[in-house]
Design a protein around this motif. Structure first.
Motif, PDB file in Angstrom:
ATOM      1  N   TYR A  35       0.868  -1.183   0.000  1.00 40.72           N
ATOM      2  CA  TYR A  35       0.000   0.000   0.000  1.00 40.72           C
ATOM      3  C   TYR A  35       0.899   1.225   0.000  1.00 40.72           C
ATOM      4  CZ  TYR A  35      -3.352  -3.518   1.018  1.00 40.72           C
ATOM      5  OH  TYR A  35      -4.123  -4.635   0.915  1.00 40.72           O
ATOM      6  N   PHE A  36       0.550   2.206  -0.812  1.00 41.30           N
ATOM      7  CA  PHE A  36       1.473   3.338  -0.889  1.00 41.30           C
ATOM      8  C   PHE A  36       0.774   4.680  -1.055  1.00 41.30           C
ATOM      9  CE2 PHE A  36       1.038   1.502  -5.090  1.00 41.30           C
ATOM     10  CZ  PHE A  36       0.866   2.595  -5.913  1.00 41.30           C
ATOM     11  N   VAL A  37       1.551   5.736  -0.822  1.00 37.36           N
ATOM     12  CA  VAL A  37       1.067   7.098  -1.018  1.00 37.36           C
ATOM     13  C   VAL A  37       1.475   7.489  -2.438  1.00 37.36           C
ATOM     14  CG1 VAL A  37       1.159   9.473  -0.181  1.00 37.36           C
ATOM     15  CG2 VAL A  37       1.452   7.580   1.444  1.00 37.36           C
ATOM     16  N   SER A  38       0.488   7.727  -3.311  1.00 36.12           N
ATOM     17  CA  SER A  38       0.784   7.954  -4.736  1.00 36.12           C
ATOM     18  C   SER A  38       1.014   9.438  -4.989  1.00 36.12           C
ATOM     19  CB  SER A  38      -0.328   7.386  -5.613  1.00 36.12           C
ATOM     20  OG  SER A  38      -1.601   7.643  -5.075  1.00 36.12           O
ATOM     21  N   ASP A  39       2.175   9.927  -4.527  1.00 31.75           N
ATOM     22  CA  ASP A  39       2.458  11.364  -4.648  1.00 31.75           C
ATOM     23  C   ASP A  39       2.623  11.820  -6.104  1.00 31.75           C
ATOM     24  OD1 ASP A  39       4.834   9.905  -4.717  1.00 31.75           O
ATOM     25  OD2 ASP A  39       5.982  11.326  -3.513  1.00 31.75           O
ATOM     26  N   LEU A  40       3.094  10.927  -6.991  1.00 32.51           N
ATOM     27  CA  LEU A  40       3.261  11.333  -8.397  1.00 32.51           C
ATOM     28  C   LEU A  40       1.904  11.664  -9.028  1.00 32.51           C
ATOM     29  CD1 LEU A  40       5.838   8.595  -9.536  1.00 32.51           C
ATOM     30  CD2 LEU A  40       6.332  10.972  -8.911  1.00 32.51           C
ATOM     31  N   HIS A  41       0.866  11.010  -8.552  1.00 29.73           N
ATOM     32  CA  HIS A  41      -0.474  11.251  -9.105  1.00 29.73           C
ATOM     33  C   HIS A  41      -1.002  12.633  -8.718  1.00 29.73           C
ATOM     34  CE1 HIS A  41      -1.680   7.079 -10.478  1.00 29.73           C
ATOM     35  NE2 HIS A  41      -0.482   6.919  -9.959  1.00 29.73           N
ATOM     36  N   ALA A  42      -0.450  13.206  -7.635  1.00 28.93           N
ATOM     37  CA  ALA A  42      -0.930  14.527  -7.197  1.00 28.93           C
ATOM     38  C   ALA A  42      -0.396  15.645  -8.084  1.00 28.93           C
ATOM     39  CB  ALA A  42      -0.524  14.768  -5.747  1.00 28.93           C
ATOM     40  N   MET A  43       0.517  15.309  -9.023  1.00 28.18           N
ATOM     41  CA  MET A  43       1.113  16.344  -9.878  1.00 28.18           C
ATOM     42  C   MET A  43       0.294  16.613 -11.144  1.00 28.18           C
ATOM     43  SD  MET A  43       4.997  14.904  -9.594  1.00 28.18           S
ATOM     44  CE  MET A  43       5.699  16.075 -10.725  1.00 28.18           C
ATOM     45  N   ARG A  53       4.772  17.618  -0.285  1.00 24.69           N
ATOM     46  CA  ARG A  53       5.706  16.857   0.545  1.00 24.69           C
ATOM     47  C   ARG A  53       5.117  16.623   1.943  1.00 24.69           C
ATOM     48  NH1 ARG A  53      10.754  15.942  -0.834  1.00 24.69           N
ATOM     49  NH2 ARG A  53      10.980  17.629  -2.329  1.00 24.69           N
ATOM     50  N   SER A  54       4.493  17.658   2.489  1.00 25.26           N
ATOM     51  CA  SER A  54       3.967  17.493   3.847  1.00 25.26           C
ATOM     52  C   SER A  54       2.720  16.593   3.866  1.00 25.26           C
ATOM     53  CB  SER A  54       3.791  18.866   4.497  1.00 25.26           C
ATOM     54  OG  SER A  54       2.472  19.153   4.741  1.00 25.26           O
ATOM     55  N   LEU A  55       1.881  16.671   2.818  1.00 25.24           N
ATOM     56  CA  LEU A  55       0.710  15.775   2.769  1.00 25.24           C
ATOM     57  C   LEU A  55       1.149  14.314   2.574  1.00 25.24           C
ATOM     58  CD1 LEU A  55      -1.833  17.787   0.566  1.00 25.24           C
ATOM     59  CD2 LEU A  55      -2.210  17.016   2.923  1.00 25.24           C
ATOM     60  N   THR A  56       2.231  14.107   1.824  1.00 22.96           N
ATOM     61  CA  THR A  56       2.722  12.744   1.595  1.00 22.96           C
ATOM     62  C   THR A  56       3.123  12.121   2.941  1.00 22.96           C
ATOM     63  OG1 THR A  56       3.493  13.326  -0.610  1.00 22.96           O
ATOM     64  CG2 THR A  56       4.513  11.394   0.399  1.00 22.96           C
ATOM     65  N   CYS A  74       4.820   2.017   1.291  1.00 23.11           N
ATOM     66  CA  CYS A  74       5.898   2.796   0.663  1.00 23.11           C
ATOM     67  C   CYS A  74       5.340   4.080   0.060  1.00 23.11           C
ATOM     68  CB  CYS A  74       6.682   1.967  -0.344  1.00 23.11           C
ATOM     69  SG  CYS A  74       5.908   1.725  -1.925  1.00 23.11           S
ATOM     70  N   VAL A  75       6.237   4.902  -0.491  1.00 23.85           N
ATOM     71  CA  VAL A  75       5.857   6.144  -1.160  1.00 23.85           C
ATOM     72  C   VAL A  75       6.193   5.974  -2.642  1.00 23.85           C
ATOM     73  CG1 VAL A  75       6.359   8.619  -1.351  1.00 23.85           C
ATOM     74  CG2 VAL A  75       6.160   7.557   0.913  1.00 23.85           C
ATOM     75  N   ALA A 296      10.568   1.371   0.412  1.00 24.57           N
ATOM     76  CA  ALA A 296      11.081   1.652  -0.933  1.00 24.57           C
ATOM     77  C   ALA A 296      12.052   0.554  -1.356  1.00 24.57           C
ATOM     78  CB  ALA A 296      11.775   3.013  -0.934  1.00 24.57           C
ATOM     79  N   ASP A 297      12.936   0.154  -0.453  1.00 25.23           N
ATOM     80  CA  ASP A 297      13.930  -0.885  -0.801  1.00 25.23           C
ATOM     81  C   ASP A 297      13.225  -2.178  -1.184  1.00 25.23           C
ATOM     82  OD1 ASP A 297      15.889   0.898  -0.273  1.00 25.23           O
ATOM     83  OD2 ASP A 297      16.419   0.100   1.705  1.00 25.23           O
ATOM     84  N   ARG A 298      12.211  -2.536  -0.401  1.00 26.47           N
ATOM     85  CA  ARG A 298      11.510  -3.798  -0.668  1.00 26.47           C
ATOM     86  C   ARG A 298      10.753  -3.750  -2.003  1.00 26.47           C
ATOM     87  NH1 ARG A 298      10.127  -4.313   4.304  1.00 26.47           N
ATOM     88  NH2 ARG A 298       8.465  -2.879   3.859  1.00 26.47           N
ATOM     89  N   ALA A 299      10.039  -2.644  -2.206  1.00 24.79           N
ATOM     90  CA  ALA A 299       9.230  -2.541  -3.436  1.00 24.79           C
ATOM     91  C   ALA A 299      10.140  -2.513  -4.667  1.00 24.79           C
ATOM     92  CB  ALA A 299       8.363  -1.279  -3.385  1.00 24.79           C
ATOM     93  N   ARG A 300      11.283  -1.846  -4.553  1.00 22.59           N
ATOM     94  CA  ARG A 300      12.195  -1.750  -5.698  1.00 22.59           C
ATOM     95  C   ARG A 300      12.797  -3.109  -6.027  1.00 22.59           C
ATOM     96  NH1 ARG A 300      15.542   1.680  -3.723  1.00 22.59           N
ATOM     97  NH2 ARG A 300      14.229   3.491  -4.054  1.00 22.59           N
ATOM     98  N   THR A 301      13.201  -3.822  -5.000  1.00 25.00           N
ATOM     99  CA  THR A 301      13.791  -5.145  -5.214  1.00 25.00           C
ATOM    100  C   THR A 301      12.801  -6.047  -5.944  1.00 25.00           C
ATOM    101  OG1 THR A 301      14.926  -4.866  -3.131  1.00 25.00           O
ATOM    102  CG2 THR A 301      14.837  -7.117  -3.982  1.00 25.00           C
ATOM    103  N   ARG A 302      11.531  -5.947  -5.506  1.00 20.45           N
ATOM    104  CA  ARG A 302      10.533  -6.822  -6.098  1.00 20.45           C
ATOM    105  C   ARG A 302      10.230  -6.448  -7.550  1.00 20.45           C
ATOM    106  NH1 ARG A 302       5.247  -7.335  -2.668  1.00 20.45           N
ATOM    107  NH2 ARG A 302       4.432  -5.877  -4.172  1.00 20.45           N
ATOM    108  N   ALA A 303      10.402  -5.148  -7.874  1.00 22.44           N
ATOM    109  CA  ALA A 303       9.983  -4.655  -9.192  1.00 22.44           C
ATOM    110  C   ALA A 303      11.031  -4.880 -10.280  1.00 22.44           C
ATOM    111  CB  ALA A 303       9.696  -3.161  -9.089  1.00 22.44           C
ATOM    112  N   THR A 304      12.287  -4.923  -9.891  1.00 21.12           N
ATOM    113  CA  THR A 304      13.367  -4.862 -10.883  1.00 21.12           C
ATOM    114  C   THR A 304      13.284  -5.969 -11.925  1.00 21.12           C
ATOM    115  OG1 THR A 304      14.704  -3.915  -9.174  1.00 21.12           O
ATOM    116  CG2 THR A 304      15.882  -4.694 -11.100  1.00 21.12           C
TER     117      THR A 304
END
Ligand code: TYM
Length: 317
Positions: A35-43, A53-56, A74-75, A296-304
């Protein structure tokens, strides 16, 4: 089975997010759930960077305080490189017509809209497909986007080779669409200008009671669950049912005032632990930083691995 979902920091989390999404995520127990905070979608619309940044950070704290296992959080922007790469591949799998058909784009779009508003559902598909999620728990408003992710996964797999899991949306049995208290014709939303109809997860109890006591009802003066003809009353009954684990059809209250008072009590109790948990978490920045980095480390490892395979099959990289 891997579940995945997200919340966009386009404003403060509200009761609709909590009842329709966050509290279901807290019951999730798969080791790979994310589950993550989708900050890129807020752009995708005009925004203020320091506020984003503060809402994230605030939303990450809300997710932890809602009882979601911190090791599943993750974020989104911590994976911006991987997501950017997969989004491009998926944009080249999606037609313009498919993206332009999305109701959220049709509602907010126009020639002056940011291109990101048009391609945002493709980024959402990248979020889902990058992690190999099989179930995507969302409220009603996101079903069309998950449907697009399904189509893109199928199309890529058929054109270039099997790499993506085809995801399925899962909607909650109650409160899939909590409505605005003062305008029950529309859903409760973070970006509504007039906050009178929106109960925020971090509102104090007095404010929650005031907002609920001013909720729009009707002149029939009969507490009955009739969403078509009594949407305001039906919304209050749904909120009460979701907070108390009952069914909106089985509830009886003598008056609208009694209904509103019971709804206010139930909502205040439902949100109390989250508000106090967030206060504690925001006073300890190091703990939130640690949760964010580990996620972030976990999600990245899984995605690569999946990203590398998709690029290779697509004939690049
Ligand atoms: P967002 O931030 O709009 O909403 C987060 C979650 O809350 C649900 N929701 C509601 N449920 C009931 N009543 C309401 N009034 C209400 N308003 C919102 C939403 O359905 C959602 O489940 N694009 C997504 C975030 C996202 C995502 C993803 C979701 C980004 N990537 C990948 C799933 C998978 C969004 O903006 O949600």
């Amino acid at each position: 089975m891997t579940r995945l979902s997200a919340i966009t920091p386009s404003g403060h989390a509200h009761l609709g997010n909590h009842l329709g999404a966050l509290r279901h995520w807290a019951r999730s127990d798969g080791p790979d759930d994310l589950y993550f905070v989708s900050d890129l979608h807020a752009m995708t619309v005009s925004y203020n960077p320091p506020r984003l940044r503060s809402l994230t950070r605030e939303l990450l704290a809300v997710l932890v305080a809602s009882g979601i296992d911190p090791s599943r959080l993750c974020v989104q922007s911590d994976l911006v490189r991987e997501l950017g790469a997969l989004s491009w591949v998926l944009e080249c799998t999606c037609s313009y017509g498919e993206a332009a058909r999305m109701t959220q784009f049709k509602a907010k779009g126009g020639t002056a809209a940011r291109l990101g508003l048009l391609t945002y559902p493709v980024l959402m598909a990248a979020d889902i497909l990058l992690q190999g999620a099989s179930k995507v728990p969302v409220g009603d408003d996101q079903l069309q986007h998950v449907e697009l992710a399904r189509s893109l996964a199928r199309r890529f797999n058929a054109s270039y080779g099997e790499v993506f899991v085809v995801p399925e949306a899962v909607t909650p049995p109650t409160a899939a669409r909590v409505r605005d208290l003062t305008s029950p014709d529309r859903k409760m939303s973070k970006s509504t200008r007039d906050a009178a109809g929106v109960v925020f997860v971090l509102d104090d109890p007095d404010l929650i009671r005031r907002k609920i006591s001013r909720a729009v009802t009707d002149s029939l003066d009969e507490v009955a669950y009739r969403p078509e003809t009594q949407p305001g009353v039906a919304n209050l009954l749904e909120i009460y049912a979701a907070c108390t684990g009952t069914s909106p059809r089985d509830l009886t209250f003598p008056t609208y005032a009694a209904l509103k008072s019971a709804v206010a009590d139930a909502v205040i109790e439902e949100l109390r632990p989250i508000r106090s948990g967030v206060t504690t978490l925001l006073s300890d920045p190091a703990e939130l930083d640690r949760i964010r980095k580990a996620g972030a480390d976990r999600a990245r490892t899984r995605a690569t691995h999946r990203l590398d395979s998709a690029l290779r099959l697509a004939g690049v990289a």
